[in-house]
Design a protein around this motif. Structure first.
Motif, short mmCIF file in Angstrom:
data_model
loop_
_atom_site.label_atom_id
_atom_site.label_comp_id
_atom_site.label_asym_id
_atom_site.label_seq_id
_atom_site.Cartn_x
_atom_site.Cartn_y
_atom_site.Cartn_z
N VAL A 1 0.83 -1.20 0.00
CA VAL A 1 0.00 0.00 0.00
C VAL A 1 0.87 1.25 0.00
O VAL A 1 0.58 2.23 -0.71
N THR B 1 2.25 1.76 -3.42
CA THR B 1 1.26 2.27 -4.37
C THR B 1 0.99 3.74 -4.11
O THR B 1 0.86 4.54 -5.04
N ARG C 1 3.72 5.75 -5.56
CA ARG C 1 3.63 5.83 -7.03
C ARG C 1 2.59 6.85 -7.45
O ARG C 1 2.81 7.69 -8.31
N LYS C 2 1.45 6.77 -6.77
CA LYS C 2 0.36 7.68 -7.14
C LYS C 2 0.75 9.14 -6.89
O LYS C 2 0.56 10.01 -7.74
N VAL D 1 5.06 4.29 -19.76
CA VAL D 1 5.17 3.00 -19.08
C VAL D 1 4.23 2.97 -17.87
O VAL D 1 3.57 1.97 -17.59
N CYS E 1 1.48 4.20 -17.57
CA CYS E 1 0.08 3.96 -17.96
C CYS E 1 -0.27 2.48 -17.88
O CYS E 1 -1.45 2.11 -17.98
N GLY E 2 0.74 1.62 -17.74
CA GLY E 2 0.47 0.20 -17.61
C GLY E 2 0.63 -0.26 -16.16
O GLY E 2 0.83 -1.45 -15.91
N PRO F 1 0.08 -1.67 -12.52
CA PRO F 1 -0.87 -2.72 -12.16
C PRO F 1 -2.10 -2.22 -11.42
O PRO F 1 -3.13 -2.90 -11.40
N VAL F 2 -2.04 -1.05 -10.79
CA VAL F 2 -3.20 -0.57 -10.02
C VAL F 2 -4.02 0.43 -10.87
O VAL F 2 -3.46 1.37 -11.42
N ARG F 3 -5.30 0.20 -10.94
CA ARG F 3 -6.16 0.97 -11.84
C ARG F 3 -6.14 2.46 -11.50
O ARG F 3 -6.00 3.32 -12.37
N ASN F 4 -6.24 2.72 -10.20
CA ASN F 4 -6.24 4.08 -9.72
C ASN F 4 -5.00 4.85 -10.16
O ASN F 4 -5.06 6.02 -10.53
N ARG G 1 -3.08 4.08 -12.70
CA ARG G 1 -3.09 4.23 -14.16
C ARG G 1 -3.82 5.51 -14.56
O ARG G 1 -3.39 6.23 -15.45
#
Lengths: 1154, 196
Positions: free
Chosen positions: A1092, A1095, A1098-1099, A1130, A1132-1133, A1135-1138, A1140
């Motif tokens: 978490v 992620t 990253r976001k 890259v 844009c691919g 693994p987490v939809r949010n 992306r």
């Protein structure tokens, strides 16, 4: 011309009277001797004009001075002479002279020696300008219009004019001729006013009336071209002005109605706006004309014939509404006024006219709605029409309902019936505002047709359609439900003037039972049979209907509650399915809404209820029923600490619903009585003491109405008495007390955390709404630890876990006001013990520490010196902070605790600190050096201290004014400047001690990320250096902490980008590079860092990257574009939809950089 | 654009009819009695202290790109003729989007994936089919990661000249050349304006 100007200037400058009269004489001579005298006069007038100001005093003086006189009071003869002089100006055409003369005449009109006959002379003189009037400027004309208006509305002048001209009103004809082609909006406003006045106050002959009518009707419908220079008049103003001419007097009625109707009947040529204007004008005429027999009655048929199609075939809401307004206005006018009723035959023939045309349409599904609307409008316009016609209207509707053409037809007919019932309620409410006859007629109103509605209309339709699932059938049922609610709340006025319910008890009860069945559906049916599980329109409608019904039929709520509760008890709630739990939650939530969201009113039924009315009776029923049913299951609540709060439980739903009931009733009280109705003055009552004398099932006794002591404790009230709030709080606190006692020493099983949390929150809500005096007199601070155990607390030891007890304590403490807590702060007292609690935590340390931290924060915050302690702040708070300072020191150096325990304890410490910091307690500062030392300590625990420093300023619901916390406005600023700012220097990457620097950086970022931008705005430069370091350098920190530091840094960067991006201009390379690197590193799996956190990093990194191109000019970011765009492609691919989604946005914003 | 529309009366789906990802668990009920729900039934079962909410964990679940994702990307493109989206006009349909290999059997995050989108023009002689195809291609190329290959075609039998249109859309050179054309570029940009 030049000569005149010169003289005028000399005249003004001269102080000498003789010199002035000499100049005046010279001017007079010049005018006399001039060959073209008209030109000379014009020149003279122009020369005078520049010295005249509208503010009249000087003006007057100069005018009379010019004629060789002086003094304030001008003799009558002089005024007459002046009027003659200025009046004569209008016989010539002098652009320059007209404005001045008109002004002068208005001035003269205001003088004392002005006589009414002069007014008529002025009018005559001015009218002589004739054709030339049109050629004057708009401003000049305005002056003349104003002159006319002031003369015409002067009572003395007007009586003189009436006397002189009689009904022929010769001057009016002149005026009309003079002003016939006016187009300036400002002038028109005055002109229309004058015309309306002429119609209203004078008595023009029919011929003259017609002339006047022609003049203003030529402007109808009026519009206004939009102009670049607005003049402060709107098209609506003009429309109003013309309308007031139409409605000025009934003498224009013979012209007005045919004219307006003819305009309306032009068909498609009329736009909606014009149509509405016409309709509004007709309405104004109807409302304002006197003597309706003569003025309105002759035109009614025509109006009706023209208007009915606007509704019957109309599609535009505005015109339909305006038309209905007209029809309603007619009905009201024909009824008479508040003091004088007109002959009933007028109203009767009008309603008959309407019914004749509409009655048949009710059988035609295409027109049912419209025809009904027309009929309804006329019948419900006033009580008289209603009493005369409602029975026959209901009869017709009923007849049609027997043979409906389609479900939609039934639906429309029901809608009509419902709106008639609704109107009936309104009329009954306003009965005393009208003529006394109205109320008398309501008392003797026949009611058989209403009585039978339930069995003849609603019940058959219900039986027929309730179980169909077609959407049309559902619409019918929806209407039927609304109708049932309206029917059950109908009241009738008895001959003695009292109000009782229309329906008998048995009918009301049957209605309740029908509707209750609807809301019990999801509980009684299995998920497979309940095919409408996600379609809740009917249930929602039934809930609203039931709420309306129980407001007047008060016994209904007992019935609903007992049926629902017995349905609930039938089931086994030990291991309920999700579906059943959901159904239980919905049902309880609906029960709370029906009973508690409004305060019932005291309306008797024809047979009196066995229960005494009380505004809180539904609330009592609700709470008593739920308390009685609790616990629904005594087998849940297994001691599985780790997952006991996951997923709902039936018992928790009961408590949550009680909480909802309190919330609803609180809202209802606030809406009805206002916030000030809640107890605010100390009465010194000890409610808790009173409760001790009451039986445990007091609420149940109250519900049954058999408690003898009720009257003493809850004196009877009307629903208008704000004392209701007090009673409600008293009952709520009793309920909280019962639940607390049960949670403390009752059977343990039902009281798992899921049930305790809502209980604690409800207690907070109830306590929060008591005033300080009550909190003190009930000794709630003591009860927070005694759990309302009463005097027998010693014998019945609590057998709940510490976590449970702490949750209960928290509930009460959360709602207490600082003043009520004073008793706890004795040195070594409860407060100190709780704030310095480092005993071991039980099985779930993180949860226990959360609760202890919350309690600590409240206690540290709501501190307020009490009478029992002498300067206790010095003692208690200092002792608390000294304790934590020592503990910090030991736990990070000599006797370090293991990581988890340390984390739990330091959370408590930080929250205590946060509570005190919120009120800027200066003792906090004693702890600062110890904190900084601990953060920099070599031991790993120092890292935890540094990381949790942010808790001090973190948003905390407990520390909000809502919970009576003491929160200083700038405390975050204060905390930042004492806790974080001093570290900035040593935290810099170039600092000597890199270990300390890393820890300080962590501490600063943890704090800053919880502060608003304005707090750290001044330190951006050193901060940004820290942020960049945090992104790139993880040295000196454990992996997990380092990454949560990265997340904090990115949050701050996003904040800076949003508020002051310029500060980052010099650090773009590091920021972009750092964020990109963070993204890439977080895409890989890192041991010891929870996914978490990765992620989140990253976001946040992508958010920061995406914001950069929007904040800076292209030249600054261009060089970073290609690599960033590649990286974002890259991303844009991801693994987490949010993530992306964020990446796509960032990519789009960088794509614009070219 | 002063010319007759190719298809003046297309069938339009309302937004609620479009395929969408069903969220975990049912949506909360919105009745007259739901006002207190947010307080009485809070989202987080444990309202105290810090700690990640289950909500956040839900949002951060790893889910590979699937057909619905692709659909969401392109269904919001506007039609060049009508003020509706390609999804509403059923030009883009969820079953006509194919991923190979399918998301479940994806060997690694970097492996090559082919996205095949089959479009259904509203009428079979639609002159704007190529432009629509171009816009879909553009959108996917702008939003998909580099390891995705995009293939846009007309659905078999849905267009009178589907062979020619497919050839145009499949030819990289021609696609690039088309986007050099200012008028076309503007048109495509206009269509993509409604994408979020």
């Amino acid at each position: 011309m030049a000569q005149f100007k010169q003289w005028a200037l000399q005249y003004v400058l001269s102080d000498d009277e003789t010199a002035q009269s000499e100049i005046a004489r010279k001017a007079a001579r010049e005018i006399e001797s001039s060959r073209a005298s008209s030109a000379a006069v014009g020149n003279w007038a122009a020369s005078v004009q520049q010295w005249m100001t509208p503010a009249s005093a000087d003006d007057e003086q100069m005018e009379d001075g010019d004629q060789g006189g002086s003094g304030d009071i001008i003799a009558r003869a002089k005024v007459l002479r002046l009027i003659g002089f200025f009046g004569a100006m209008f016989s010539y055409d002098h652009k320059a002279g007209i404005t001045a003369s008109a002004k002068a005449l208005r001035q003269l009109y205001r003088m004392k020696s002005f006589k009414p006959d002069m007014g008529s002379k002025i009018l005559e003189d001015v009218c002589k300008i004739k054709e030339d009037f049109r050629l004057q400027t708009a401003a000049t004309r305005l002056e003349i219009y104003e002159l006319f208006l002031s003369l015409v509305q002067d009572p003395a002048v007007s009586s003189e004019l009436k006397h002189k001209y009689g009904s022929s009103c010769g001057f009016v004809v002149d005026l009309l001729q003079l002003c016939q082609s006016e187009r300036d909006p400002r002038n028109l406003m005055v002109w229309f006013k004058t015309l309306a006045l002429l119609l209203r106050d004078y008595d023009p002959s029919p011929e003259v009336t017609e002339e006047i009518f022609k003049t203003f009707s030529a402007y109808f419908p009026i519009s206004l071209r939009s102009s670049a220079t607005p003049i402060g008049i709107t098209a609506e103003d003009l429309k109003e002005a013309v309308r007031s001419c139409f409605a000025a007097h009934q003498r224009v009625a013979p012209h007005a109605f045919p004219f307006l109707i003819q305009k309306l009947d032009q068909g498609d040529a009329v736009t909606v706006a014009v149509k509405v204007d016409i309709l509004k004008t007709i309405r104004a005429c109807i409302e304002l004309y006197d003597n309706p027999q003569a003025s309105i009655v002759p035109h009614i048929e025509k109006i009706w014939n023209s208007l009915k199609y606007e509704v019957r075939n109309g599609e535009v809401k505005e015109t339909i509404d305006a038309t209905l307004d007209v029809l309603r206005a007619i009905a009201r006018k024909l009824d008479g006024t508040k003091t004088q009723k007109l002959d009933v035959s007028l109203l009767k023939s009008y309603v008959d006219l309407v019914s004749r045309d509409c009655r048949d349409d009710l059988a035609n599904p295409t027109y049912t709605k419209q025809a009904g609307l027309l009929l309804m409008t006329v019948i419900s316009a006033n009580i008289r029409a209603y009493v005369l016609y409602n029975a026959s209207f209901i009869g017709t509707v009923r007849q049609n309902l027997r043979q409906p053409k389609s479900p939609a037809h039934t639906c429309d007919l029901l809608l009509l019936l419902n709106s008639l019932l609704k109107t009936r309620i309104e009329l009954l409410k306003d009965r005393s505002c009208g003529h006394p006859d109205d109320e008398a007629s309501l008392r003797t109103e026949s009611r058989t047709h209403l009585d039978t509605l339930f069995h003849d209309v609603y019940l058959p339709i219900w039986t027929d359609k309730a179980n169909e699932s077609a959407p049309e059938a559902r619409d019918v049922v929806k209407q039927a439900i609304q109708g049932l609610a309206l029917l059950a709340s109908q009241q009738i006025l008895r001959p003695d003037g009292t109000l009782v319910l229309l329906c008998s008890r048995s009918v009301c009860s049957e209605i309740c039972s029908l509707l209750t069945r609807t809301i019990l559906r999801s509980l009684t049916l299995s998920p497979n049979d309940n095919n409408r599980a996600d379609e809740t329109t009917l249930e929602d409608e039934a809930v609203l209907a039931l709420r309306t019904i129980v407001m007047s039929y008060t016994d209904g709520y007992d019935e609903i509650a007992s049926r629902a509760m017995s349905e609930i008890r039938h089931r086994d709630w030990t291991n309920p399915s999700d579906y059943a739990l959901r159904a239980l939650q919905d049902l309880l939530s609906r029960l709370s809404f029906i009973g508690c969201s409004e305060i019932p009113s005291s309306i008797a039924a024809e047979t009196p209820s066995r229960k005494r009315y009380s505004p809180v009776q539904h609330f009592i029923t609700f709470t008593a029923s739920l308390l009685d049913a609790f616990p629904l299951s005594s087998q849940t609540g297994s001691p599985r600490p780790n997952d006991s709060v996951e997923g709902p439980s039936a018992n928790a739903h009961v408590i949550s619903s009680l909480h909802a009931g309190v919330l609803w009733f609180l809202d209802a009280c606030e809406a009805k009585y206002g916030r000030q109705a809640f107890p605010s003055s100390g009465s010194g009552e000890n409610w808790v003491g009173e409760y001790e004398k009451l039986p445990e099932d007091w609420l149940l006794q109250l519900q049954r109405g058999d408690g003898a002591s009720d009257v003493l404790l809850l004196p009877p009230l009307t629903d208008e008495n704000p004392e209701v709030c007090r009673q409600f709080l008293k009952l709520s606190l009793f309920m909280v007390r019962s639940l607390y006692r049960s949670a403390r020493s009752g059977p343990r099983a039902p009281w798992d955390e899921r049930a305790l949390i809502p209980l604690s929150q409800m207690a907070a809500l109830v306590v929060r709404n008591l005033d300080e005096a009550l909190q003190v007199s009930c000794n709630l601070a003591h009860e927070a630890f005694n759990f309302f155990g009463g005097s027998d607390s010693a014998s019945a030891q609590p057998h709940s876990s510490e976590l449970s007890l702490n949750l209960l304590t928290l509930g009460i403490l959360q709602g207490l006001r600082p003043g009520a807590l004073a008793g706890l702060y004795e040195p070594g007292g409860a407060a100190e013990k709780l704030m310095c609690n480092v005993t071991d935590f039980g099985s779930s340390p993180s949860r226990e520490s959360d609760i202890r931290a919350a309690i600590g924060a409240i206690l540290a915050n709501k501190y307020k010196g009490g009478p029992s302690t002498s300067d206790p702040e010095v003692v208690v708070m200092r002792r608390v902070f000294d304790f934590w300072a020592n503990w910090m020191k030991e736990a990070t150096t000599s006797a370090p605790l293991d990581r988890e325990a340390f984390h739990a304890h330091s959370t408590v410490a930080m929250n205590v600190l946060a509570g005190a910091a919120a009120r800027q307690d200066k003792h906090v500062l004693n702890l600062v050096p110890a904190l900084h030392q601990a953060a920099a300590s070599q031991h790993l625990n120092g890292e935890i201290v540094a990381q949790s420093l942010g808790l001090v300023v973190k948003q905390n619901e407990l520390l909000s004014p809502n919970n009576h916390a003491v929160v200083k406005r700038f405390y975050k600023q204060w905390a930042y400047s004492h806790l974080a700012k001093p570290l900035l220097q040593d935290a810099q990457p170039a600092a000597a001690d890199s270990h300390t620097a890393a820890r300080y950086r962590l501490a600063i970022l943890s704090m800053v990320s919880n502060c608003p931008f304005a707090v750290y705005q001044d330190d951006l430069e050193p901060l940004i250096r820290l942020l960049v370091t945090a992104l790139n350098n993880h040295a000196g920190l454990s992996e997990e902490v380092a990454w949560s530091q990265v997340a904090a840094a990115l949050e701050i960067l996003a904040d800076i980008l949003a508020n002051e991006p310029d500060a980052l201009k010099g650090h773009l390379r590091e920021t972009i590079g750092g964020a990109s690197r963070v993204y890439q590193e977080c895409s890989r799996k890192i041991e010891a860092v929870p996914p978490v956190t990765r992620t989140r990093c990253r976001k946040l990194a992508l958010q920061v990257l995406g914001a950069i191109p929007t904040r800076f000019e292209e030249r600054y970011v261009l060089s970073y574009s290609p690599p960033t765009q590649r990286m974002l492609a890259v991303a844009c691919g991801d693994p987490v939809r949010n993530v992306r989604e964020v990446a796509r946005k960032a990519r789009a914003s960088w794509a614009k950089v070219v | 654009m002063e010319r007759d529309l190719d298809n003046a009366n297309p069938t339009i789906l309302s937004v609620s009819q479009l395929p969408r990802r069903s969220r975990k668990g049912a949506a909360p009920r919105q009745g007259p009695d739901s006002k207190c729900d947010s307080i009485v039934y809070p989202k987080h079962a444990w309202p105290y202290g810090s700690g990640l909410s289950s909500d956040e964990e839900d949002d951060y679940r790893e889910e590979p790109m699937d057909e619905q994702d692709i659909y969401d990307l392109i269904s919001t493109i506007s039609d060049p003729e009508h003020p509706h989206t390609l999804g509403q006009l059923s030009v883009v349909n969820l079953p006509d989007i194919h991923l190979s290999p399918s998301p479940v059997e994806l060997p690694g995050s970097d492996s090559l994936v082919t996205v095949l989108v089959e479009l259904t023009p509203t009428i079979n002689h639609c002159s704007l089919a190529t432009v629509i195809g171009l816009a879909v291609r553009c959108r996917l190329e702008q939003t998909l990661p580099p390891n995705y290959r995009v293939d846009v075609r007309m659905k078999v039998g849905s267009h009178a000249q589907d062979d020619q249109v497919n050839k145009q859309l499949g030819d990289k050179e021609r696609v690039a050349a088309a986007l050099e054309n200012d008028t076309l570029r503007r048109m495509v940009d206009k269509m993509l304006e409604t994408c979020v």
